[in-house]
Design an enzyme around this catalytic site. Structure first.
Site, PDB file in Angstrom:
ATOM      1  N   ASP A   9       0.830  -1.159   0.071  1.00 23.73           N
ATOM      2  CA  ASP A   9       0.070   0.107   0.049  1.00 23.73           C
ATOM      3  C   ASP A   9       0.936   1.254   0.072  1.00 23.73           C
ATOM      4  OD1 ASP A   9      -2.019  -1.955   0.204  1.00 23.73           O
ATOM      5  OD2 ASP A   9      -2.926  -1.142   2.127  1.00 23.73           O
ATOM      6  N   LYS A 107      -6.811  -4.912  -3.299  1.00 20.67           N
ATOM      7  CA  LYS A 107      -7.749  -5.578  -2.184  1.00 20.67           C
ATOM      8  C   LYS A 107      -8.652  -4.381  -1.538  1.00 20.67           C
ATOM      9  CE  LYS A 107      -3.926  -4.328   0.973  1.00 20.67           C
ATOM     10  NZ  LYS A 107      -4.924  -3.383   1.869  1.00 20.67           N
ATOM     11  N   CYS A 152      -2.051  -2.924   7.321  1.00 19.04           N
ATOM     12  CA  CYS A 152      -1.898  -3.806   6.410  1.00 19.04           C
ATOM     13  C   CYS A 152      -0.706  -4.811   6.428  1.00 19.04           C
ATOM     14  CB  CYS A 152      -2.241  -3.088   5.095  1.00 19.04           C
ATOM     15  SG  CYS A 152      -4.014  -2.433   4.905  1.00 19.04           S
TER      16      CYS A 152
HETATM   17  C1  VGL Z   1      -4.765   0.542   5.687  1.00 16.85           C
HETATM   18  C2  VGL Z   1      -6.309   1.539   7.173  1.00 16.85           C
HETATM   19  C3  VGL Z   1      -7.238   1.393   6.097  1.00 16.85           C
HETATM   20  C4  VGL Z   1      -3.270   0.048   5.348  1.00 16.85           C
HETATM   21  C5  VGL Z   1      -5.638   0.385   4.583  1.00 16.85           C
HETATM   22  O1  VGL Z   1      -2.634   0.127   4.244  1.00 16.85           O
HETATM   23  O2  VGL Z   1      -2.541  -0.124   6.429  1.00 16.85           O
HETATM   24  N1  VGL Z   1      -4.912   0.989   7.078  1.00 16.85           N
HETATM   25  N2  VGL Z   1      -6.594   0.902   4.905  1.00 16.85           N
END
Ligand code: VGL
Ligand code: ZN
Length: 200
Positions: A9, A107, A152
């Site tokens: 991410d 995702k 994540c």
């Molecule tokens: C994430 C919160 C919401 C992450 C993704 O990548 O850690 N955290 N969506």
């Protein structure tokens, strides 16, 4: 034994200036770029939500970001709207080397369920397909970097260990949200699960 670098991410919304900015999120891009050529395979994950995703506080009357609610699959932190499909916020950090990636795994695209882990959505049963990809390619040793350490990255690492992959977390190339002690809890959980936490 083959190794895969799993870059979690590394998107604009998780970097300073983004909708769910992680402090120092942009500091790790250069270090991640430097690892890419040393891996047998490179996987990038991309948080990829519809605009009305149920993990967004905006979808729950009277709720604010960072509050927790019960979803059918368990507790869920409510987030600011982030990583909406096709937006600049969902795009990878502009300096991240994305061309060498073998797989870009999206995702969190199902409206009613969040997906922190790169392997299973938050119901802990719906697979993303990453396990099959890694097994089919014989990738047994996984190195994790990216955002956020305590969400994540953490859940991806815990699932990797449950599935029997070797997991190393480059803690120096991750940054955390750190909500109510979540970074310490995640660090303990990943270590207890048998992941190697490395600082270089
Ligand atoms: C994430 C919160 C919401 C992450 C993704 O990548 O850690 N955290 N969506
Ligand atoms: Zn998200």
């Amino acid at each position: 034994m083959s190794n895969a670098l799993i870059v979690v991410d590394m998107q604009n919304d998780f970097c300073p200036g983004g909708a769910l900015a992680v402090a120092g999120g942009d500091e790790i891009v250069a270090g991640i770029n430097a690892l890419i050529d040393r891996a047998d395979a490179v996987v990038l994950t991309q948080d990829w939500h519809p605009a009305t995703h149920r993990s967004f506080a905006s979808q729950h009357a009277g709720m604010a970001p960072m509050e927790t609610i019960q979803m059918p699959y368990g507790a869920q932190v409510l987030w600011p709207d982030h990583c909406v499909q096709g937006t600049e916020g969902a795009a990878f950090h502009p300096d991240l080397r994305i061309d060498p990636a073998n797989l870009i795994l999206r995702k969190g695209f199902r409206p009613d369920i969040d997906s922190y882990s790169a392997f299973f959505e938050n119901d802990q049963t719906t697979p993303t397909g990453l396990e099959g990809y890694l097994r089919a390619r014989g990738l047994t040793d996984l190195t994790f970097v990216g955002l956020a350490t305590d969400f994540c990255v953490n859940y991806s690492v815990l699932d990797a260990r449950k599935l029997g992959f070797n997991a190393t977390v480059r803690m120096d190339l991750c940054r955390a949200i750190d909500l109510n002690g979540s970074l310490d809890a995640a660090t303990d959980a990943m270590r207890d699960a048998g992941a190697t936490l490395a600082l270089a």
